[in-house]
Structure formats: C-alpha cells, structure tokens
Enzyme design. Structure first.
Site, PDB file in Angstrom:
ATOM      1  N   ILE A 154       0.574  -1.166  -0.034  1.00 14.96           N
ATOM      2  CA  ILE A 154       0.037   0.013   0.158  1.00 14.96           C
ATOM      3  C   ILE A 154       0.916   1.294   0.036  1.00 14.96           C
ATOM      4  O   ILE A 154       1.725   1.500   1.046  1.00 14.96           O
ATOM      5  CB  ILE A 154      -0.797   0.119   1.272  1.00 14.96           C
ATOM      6  N   ASP A 176       9.998   8.185  -0.852  1.00 17.25           N
ATOM      7  CA  ASP A 176       9.513   9.299  -1.761  1.00 17.25           C
ATOM      8  C   ASP A 176       9.107   8.772  -3.198  1.00 17.25           C
ATOM      9  O   ASP A 176      10.148   8.262  -3.953  1.00 17.25           O
ATOM     10  CB  ASP A 176      10.091  10.674  -1.964  1.00 17.25           C
ATOM     11  N   ASN A 203      -2.201   4.368  -3.805  1.00 14.17           N
ATOM     12  CA  ASN A 203      -3.096   5.033  -2.917  1.00 14.17           C
ATOM     13  C   ASN A 203      -2.145   6.583  -2.562  1.00 14.17           C
ATOM     14  O   ASN A 203      -3.258   7.581  -2.668  1.00 14.17           O
ATOM     15  CB  ASN A 203      -3.602   4.413  -1.821  1.00 14.17           C
ATOM     16  N   TYR A 225      -4.724  18.792 -10.232  1.00 19.54           N
ATOM     17  CA  TYR A 225      -5.197  17.329  -9.681  1.00 19.54           C
ATOM     18  C   TYR A 225      -6.264  16.705 -10.300  1.00 19.54           C
ATOM     19  O   TYR A 225      -6.342  15.514 -10.910  1.00 19.54           O
ATOM     20  CB  TYR A 225      -5.758  17.949  -8.344  1.00 19.54           C
ATOM     21  N   LYS A 274      -5.898  12.873 -11.966  1.00 19.90           N
ATOM     22  CA  LYS A 274      -6.747  11.590 -11.729  1.00 19.90           C
ATOM     23  C   LYS A 274      -7.254  11.296 -12.978  1.00 19.90           C
ATOM     24  O   LYS A 274      -7.255  10.107 -12.918  1.00 19.90           O
ATOM     25  CB  LYS A 274      -7.723  12.144 -10.694  1.00 19.90           C
ATOM     26  N   VAL A 286     -13.371  12.713   1.432  1.00 18.88           N
ATOM     27  CA  VAL A 286     -13.308  11.774   2.551  1.00 18.88           C
ATOM     28  C   VAL A 286     -12.537  12.989   3.707  1.00 18.88           C
ATOM     29  O   VAL A 286     -11.462  13.788   3.207  1.00 18.88           O
ATOM     30  CB  VAL A 286     -11.901  10.779   2.369  1.00 18.88           C
TER      31      VAL A 286
HETATM   32  N1  LIG Z   1      -9.543  12.644   0.901  1.00 18.63           N
HETATM   33  C1  LIG Z   1     -10.471  12.672  -0.093  1.00 18.63           C
HETATM   34  O1  LIG Z   1     -11.476  13.374  -0.313  1.00 18.63           O
HETATM   35  C2  LIG Z   1     -10.137  12.294  -1.578  1.00 18.63           C
HETATM   36  C3  LIG Z   1     -11.111  12.009  -2.577  1.00 18.63           C
HETATM   37  C4  LIG Z   1     -10.714  11.261  -3.633  1.00 18.63           C
HETATM   38  C5  LIG Z   1      -9.551  10.703  -3.757  1.00 18.63           C
HETATM   39  N2  LIG Z   1      -8.578  10.812  -2.838  1.00 18.63           N
HETATM   40  C6  LIG Z   1      -7.024  10.127  -2.867  1.00 18.63           C
HETATM   41  O2  LIG Z   1      -6.912   9.247  -1.964  1.00 18.63           O
HETATM   42  C7  LIG Z   1      -5.647   9.080  -1.818  1.00 18.63           C
HETATM   43  C8  LIG Z   1      -5.039   8.970  -0.487  1.00 18.63           C
HETATM   44  O3  LIG Z   1      -5.509  10.392   0.198  1.00 18.63           O
HETATM   45  P1  LIG Z   1      -5.977  10.583   1.709  1.00 18.63           P
HETATM   46  O4  LIG Z   1      -7.074  11.225   1.613  1.00 18.63           O
HETATM   47  O5  LIG Z   1      -5.814   9.449   2.541  1.00 18.63           O
HETATM   48  O6  LIG Z   1      -4.839  11.544   1.919  1.00 18.63           O
HETATM   49  P2  LIG Z   1      -3.740  11.864   3.055  1.00 18.63           P
HETATM   50  O7  LIG Z   1      -4.348  11.490   4.269  1.00 18.63           O
HETATM   51  O8  LIG Z   1      -3.276  13.245   2.959  1.00 18.63           O
HETATM   52  O9  LIG Z   1      -2.851  10.907   2.658  1.00 18.63           O
HETATM   53  C9  LIG Z   1      -1.984  10.919   1.603  1.00 18.63           C
HETATM   54  C10 LIG Z   1      -0.861   9.716   1.726  1.00 18.63           C
HETATM   55  O10 LIG Z   1       0.031   9.850   0.433  1.00 18.63           O
HETATM   56  C11 LIG Z   1       1.451   9.686   1.121  1.00 18.63           C
HETATM   57  N3  LIG Z   1       2.251  10.573   0.133  1.00 18.63           N
HETATM   58  C12 LIG Z   1       2.230  11.769  -0.279  1.00 18.63           C
HETATM   59  N4  LIG Z   1       3.117  12.381  -1.034  1.00 18.63           N
HETATM   60  C13 LIG Z   1       3.984  11.070  -1.188  1.00 18.63           C
HETATM   61  C14 LIG Z   1       5.233  10.821  -1.932  1.00 18.63           C
HETATM   62  N5  LIG Z   1       5.762  11.731  -2.544  1.00 18.63           N
HETATM   63  N6  LIG Z   1       5.789   9.492  -1.737  1.00 18.63           N
HETATM   64  C15 LIG Z   1       5.047   8.712  -0.948  1.00 18.63           C
HETATM   65  N7  LIG Z   1       4.114   8.985  -0.231  1.00 18.63           N
HETATM   66  C16 LIG Z   1       3.609  10.122  -0.359  1.00 18.63           C
HETATM   67  C17 LIG Z   1       1.271  10.309   2.381  1.00 18.63           C
HETATM   68  O11 LIG Z   1       2.568  10.239   3.189  1.00 18.63           O
HETATM   69  P3  LIG Z   1       3.703  10.879   3.414  1.00 18.63           P
HETATM   70  O12 LIG Z   1       3.391  12.511   3.453  1.00 18.63           O
HETATM   71  O13 LIG Z   1       4.321  10.175   4.710  1.00 18.63           O
HETATM   72  O14 LIG Z   1       4.735  10.681   2.448  1.00 18.63           O
HETATM   73  C18 LIG Z   1       0.206   9.932   2.925  1.00 18.63           C
HETATM   74  O15 LIG Z   1       0.323   8.433   3.387  1.00 18.63           O
HETATM   75  C19 LIG Z   1      -4.828  10.042  -2.690  1.00 18.63           C
HETATM   76  O16 LIG Z   1      -4.606   9.425  -3.982  1.00 18.63           O
HETATM   77  C20 LIG Z   1      -6.199  10.994  -2.990  1.00 18.63           C
HETATM   78  O17 LIG Z   1      -5.904  11.544  -4.261  1.00 18.63           O
HETATM   79  C21 LIG Z   1      -8.910  11.413  -1.629  1.00 18.63           C
END
Ligand SMILES: NC(=O)c1ccc[n+]([C@@H]2O[C@H](COP(=O)([O-])OP(=O)(O)OC[C@H]3O[C@@H](n4cnc5c(N)ncnc54)[C@H](OP(=O)(O)O)[C@@H]3O)[C@@H](O)[C@H]2O)c1
Length: 266
Positions: free
Chosen positions: A10, A64, A91, A161, A165, A194
């Site tokens: 993941i 990263d 993810n 963004y 996507k 979310v």
């Molecule tokens: N929240 C929403 O409403 C929503 C809606 C639609 C889709 N999504 C999608 O769902 C996915 C997860 O989002 P989330 O809501 O869980 O957001 P989140 O809580 O901000 O988590 C994002 C995750 O991505 C990791 N990440 C970011 N940049 C990275 C990098 N360069 N290398 C490795 N890991 C990286 C972060 O970890 P570190 O910072 O520790 O690296 C974190 O674990 C994303 O793809 C987002 O686009 C979210």
C-alpha cells in the site's frame, strides 16, 4: 478471493485512506508492505498492526515515490523480504494550492502533484510489475483515483489534480488491456469527499476554507473507503469490479452537495 496470506503493498500508508486500508486487510489476514515518506508514522502504524494482528507480517519502507531509484530499491527489498507481491494498492496522492486557479499556482506545487500522482503511481506500478507480478503473471493492482478523474469539479484550484486523476484513469484502462493474457487485474476505486489530511492540505491548512467545504453534510471516513477496497479485492479472480465510486450520500454528483443533509440526519 481470500486475502489471507496475501502480500499487499500500500502506498500512502502513513495516514488517511492508506492507513485505513492497511488495518482492513490485516483483519483479513494479509501481510503488509507499507510505503510513504514519514518514517515515524510508518514505524508507529507497523507496531500497532503487529500487535493487533500477530499472524500478519508487516514491513515498511520510507520512500518518496517521486524518485524512481528509491521506489525500485524499496520494491526489490520488499520482494526479497516477502518473496512476492500479490496486491498493489496505489493510494498515495495529494492536491495542493486550492483555491488558486491554475496561473496562480506555485510551479513547485504543480511539479509535486504531477510527480507524485502520475510519476509516483507509474513508478510503483512499473517496479512491482517487473519485480513480481509480470514473472508470476498474477496480481491485482488497485488504483485509488477520484470521482474528480471523470469530471471537473465546480470549484477552482483543481486543474492539475483533476488532470492527474484523469491520467490515472486513462493509465489504468490502458494497462488493463496490456496485461491481457495474464491473471493481473487492474481496478480503480474512486472516492468522493473523505475527511482526511488531504482536504486540509489541499487548501493549505486554512481552517475556514476547510470548514466551509465540509459544511452541512457528513464526508466519508477513511474506513468507508477501506471497506470498499476490501469488497473489490475479495471478488473471485474471474470477477473484476473495474471501477467503484464511493461518495458521501450528500454528494449527489460532482456538482451537487446536499448541504441540508445534517439538518435531517444529525
Ligand atoms: N480525501 C479525499 O477526499 C479523497 C477523495 C478522492 C480521492 N482521494 C485520493 O485518495 C488517496 C489518499 O488520500 P488521503 O485522503 O488518504 O490523503 P492523506 O491523508 O493526505 O494521505 C496521503 C498519503 O500519501 C502519502 N504521500 C504523499 N506524497 C507522497 C510521496 N511523494 N511519496 C510517498 N508517499 C506520499 C502520504 O504520506 P507521507 O506524507 O508520509 O509521504 C500519505 O500517506 C490520494 O490518492 C487522493 O488523491 C482522496
């Protein structure tokens, strides 16, 4: 298909949806490989998972995803440790700079979004396919895209963004075709809103903007998305839920938020 004993990688597992999926697949008896940049968070989550689910092997690699060499090294090390990868959940992802329209975004934010959401997903997929799934001709790739991948949202700050996507959606469709004549399935899970760090980071941690966006309805919790992921992953091998939209009931479409939801359902 049972997930028991499956090795599941993941990305973005340090918080939010990725962390919730890690817990949900551990409940099903899977072994876990957790990727994200924040080593401290990964370490703490790994410890919690190992304590709660002693039958599951849990490893993590701080990486990263913007850096291909780092991704390849982490994937190769994971395959050495667990022998193979059954499931890849792409993810990790982020949105930056809202509500600025495109010409007002910082170039560094544009680069970070493209490099994480597009390169990061492709780099991880490339490394996992070559190190494990292609030689075994088996596996499942679940890409967490977004309902934003299909339609432009009505609010500003989404140009990059949304494009990222949409690219993930196109990539998933092309890859699914290319992986014909293997047992590798490619699926997309599209969340609506979310309540995670994602939406706070999207608006630069501006509390008023965040609260205004969430006003009047209950957004999804990360666990709601994790349940959907489990449903997709547990289908028999010959069944692919190619795409699944999971949204708050109040998010009637990308354009229509029912902000009277909480008045009726509080
Ligand atoms: N929240 C929403 O409403 C929503 C809606 C639609 C889709 N999504 C999608 O769902 C996915 C997860 O989002 P989330 O809501 O869980 O957001 P989140 O809580 O901000 O988590 C994002 C995750 O991505 C990791 N990440 C970011 N940049 C990275 C990098 N360069 N290398 C490795 N890991 C990286 C972060 O970890 P570190 O910072 O520790 O690296 C974190 O674990 C994303 O793809 C987002 O686009 C979210």
């Amino acid at each position: 298909m049972s997930l028991k004993g499956s090795n599941i990688l993941i990305t973005g597992a340090s918080m939010g949806i990725g962390e919730a999926i890690a817990h949900a697949v551990a409940v099903e008896g899977a072994n876990l490989i957790l990727f994200a940049r924040s080593e401290d968070k990964l370490q703490a989550i790994t410890q919690t998972l190992k304590t709660k689910y002693p039958a599951s092997k849990v490893i993590y690699h701080p990486v990263d995803l913007q850096n291909y060499e780092a991704v390849e090294t982490a994937v190769d090390a994971s395959v050495k440790e667990l022998d193979h990868i059954n499931v890849l959940i792409n993810n990790a992802g982020l949105a930056l700079g809202a509500p600025s329209p495109f010409p007002s975004l910082q170039i560094r934010d544009i680069v970070t979004m493209n490099a994480t959401n597009i390169n990061g997903l492709m780099f991880t997929t490339y490394a996992v396919l070559n190190a494990s799934m292609k030689p075994r001709k088996a596996g499942t790739i679940l890409n967490v895209t977004s309902i934003t991948g299909l339609e432009v949202p009505p609010f500003p700050g989404e140009a990059v963004y949304h494009c990222n996507k949409a690219a993930q959606e196109a990539f998933s469709n092309a890859l699914r075709n290319e992986l014909s004549e293997t047992n590798i399935r490619v699926l997309v899970l599209r969340p609506g809103v979310v309540a995670t760090n994602f939406h706070q980071q999207r608006v630069g941690y501006d509390e008023a903007l965040y609260v205004g966006f969430m006003e009047g309805y209950r957004p999804l919790e990360a666990q709601d998305v994790a349940r959907s992921a489990i449903f997709m992953l547990q289908q028999p091998l010959d069944v692919s839920i190619k795409a699944l939209d999971v949204v708050p009931s109040a998010q009637r479409s990308i354009n229509v938020f029912d902000r009277t939801w909480n008045d009726r359902n509080a």
